[in-house]
Design an enzyme around this catalytic site. Structure first.
Site, PDB file in Angstrom:
ATOM      1  N   ASP A   1       0.810  -1.259   0.088  1.00 59.07           N
ATOM      2  CA  ASP A   1      -0.065   0.013  -0.034  1.00 59.07           C
ATOM      3  C   ASP A   1       0.912   1.450   0.132  1.00 59.07           C
ATOM      4  OD1 ASP A   1       1.410  -0.555   2.937  1.00 59.07           O
ATOM      5  OD2 ASP A   1      -0.863   0.545   3.121  1.00 59.07           O
TER       6      ASP A   1
ATOM      7  N   TYR B   1       3.138   4.715   0.716  1.00 59.43           N
ATOM      8  CA  TYR B   1       3.666   5.082   2.538  1.00 59.43           C
ATOM      9  C   TYR B   1       2.477   6.176   2.329  1.00 59.43           C
ATOM     10  CZ  TYR B   1       8.116   3.715  -0.560  1.00 59.43           C
ATOM     11  OH  TYR B   1       9.359   2.877  -1.145  1.00 59.43           O
TER      12      TYR B   1
ATOM     13  N   PHE C   1       6.497   1.807  -4.372  1.00 59.21           N
ATOM     14  CA  PHE C   1       8.326   1.793  -3.794  1.00 59.21           C
ATOM     15  C   PHE C   1       9.055   3.661  -4.900  1.00 59.21           C
ATOM     16  CE2 PHE C   1       7.713  -2.070  -4.231  1.00 59.21           C
ATOM     17  CZ  PHE C   1       8.232  -2.928  -2.916  1.00 59.21           C
TER      18      PHE C   1
ATOM     19  N   HIS D   1      10.914 -10.105   0.811  1.00 58.46           N
ATOM     20  CA  HIS D   1      10.785  -7.846   0.864  1.00 58.46           C
ATOM     21  C   HIS D   1      11.559  -7.650   0.920  1.00 58.46           C
ATOM     22  CE1 HIS D   1       8.471  -3.896   1.445  1.00 58.46           C
ATOM     23  NE2 HIS D   1       7.948  -4.911   0.199  1.00 58.46           N
TER      24      HIS D   1
END
Length: 223
Positions: free
Chosen positions: A63, A65, A76, A185
Site C-alpha cells: 500500500d 507510503y 516504492f 520483500h
C-alpha cells in the site's frame, strides 16, 4: 477518473460495480476528515503513467507510503525531494550488486514507469501513519482485475513479486508467456532472507531481450 490510455476500459468496467462505488463513497468522507495518501488525483497515477499496452514489467507493492509527502501513486517510489525509504534503499543496493555500478538517483521512479514498469500497489490508499489501514475497503478487487488483464497479454511481461503480500496474486497468473519472479520483500526486516542476491533486475532484462523487447534502464540518473 480519466486514465488517458487503454486502462480507461478497466476503470469504466469496474466503476459499474458496487465495491468501487463503496470505495468512492468511503474516500469522499475520509479525505475531508483525515490525512489520506496519496492525493486523491494521484490514486490511479500508476495506471495513468504506464498503459496496459506498454506494460512489460509489474512490480507489486503493498500500500502507499503513509508519511506526509511520500506517496506518489507508485509502489516504492517517492518524490525526488524526499529521503529514500529503507525498502527502496535496499532495492538500490541490489541494483548496485547486480550491475556493479553505483546507483546515484533520487527515490522518484517515474522513469521506470515511463519505460513500461507498472509500479502497482495492491491497496491504493492509506491513512497517515497507519499502514494497511485501507486493506479491507475493497481495493484488491480493482488491482486483481488489473493483474488479470495483464495476464491475458500476449507478452512478454515480467512480474516481480516481493514478499508474501505480493505473492497473493500468484493464482491470477497462468499465462506461460510471462515470467514470474518471487523473493522476500526488500524491507530491512526481510531483505536478507532472499531479496538480496535474487538478480531479478538482470533476469528481467534478459527475458525482455530474449523476446525482442527493449530492456529497462534501471539505473538512469534522475537527480
Amino acid at each position: 477518473m480519466k486514465m488517458n490510455n487503454d486502462w480507461q476500459a478497466l476503470f469504466d468496467q469496474e466503476i459499474q460495480k458496487d465495491y468501487l462505488k463503496k470505495i468512492d463513497y468511503f474516500l469522499a468522507r475520509e479525505y475531508k476528515t483525515k490525512p489520506i495518501y496519496p492525493k486523491a488525483e494521484n490514486i490511479f497515477h500508476a495506471f495513468q503513467m504506464t498503459s496496459l499496452k506498454d506494460t512489460k514489467v509489474v512490480i507489486v507493492g503493498q500500500d502507499p507510503y503513509h508519511g506526509p509527502g511520500q506517496a506518489q501513486g507508485f509502489s516504492f517510489s517517492v518524490p525526488a525531494s524526499m529521503p529514500i525509504p529503507p525498502s527502496l534503499q535496499n532495492i538500490y543496493k541490489e541494483l548496485e550488486d547486480e550491475f556493479q555500478q553505483p546507483v546515484r538517483r533520487s527515490g522518484d521512479l517515474s522513469d521506470w514507469a515511463s519505460q513500461g514498469v507498472l509500479l502497482l500497489n495492491a491497496i491504493l490508499t492509506v491513512e497517515q501513519s497507519k499502514p494497511l489501514s485501507h486493506q479491507n475497503i475493497g481495493w484488491q478487487n480493482f488491482t486483481n482485475e488489473a493483474i488479470r488483464w495483464i495476464n491475458k497479454k500476449e507478452g512478454p511481461v515480467v512480474f516481480l513479486l516481493w514478499g508474501s503480500k505480493a505473492k497473493q496474486v500468484l493464482p491470477l497468473l497462468d499465462n506461460p508467456k510471462h515470467l514470474i519472479l518471487t523473493s522476500s520483500h526488500p524491507s530491512p526486516l526481510s531483505a536478507y532472507r532472499g531479496f538480496f542476491g535474487n538478480k531479478h533486475f538482470i533476469k528481467t532484462n534478459e527475458y525482455l531481450i530474449s523476446h525482442g523487447q527493449k530492456p529497462i534502464n534501471w539505473i538512469q540518473t534522475n537527480l
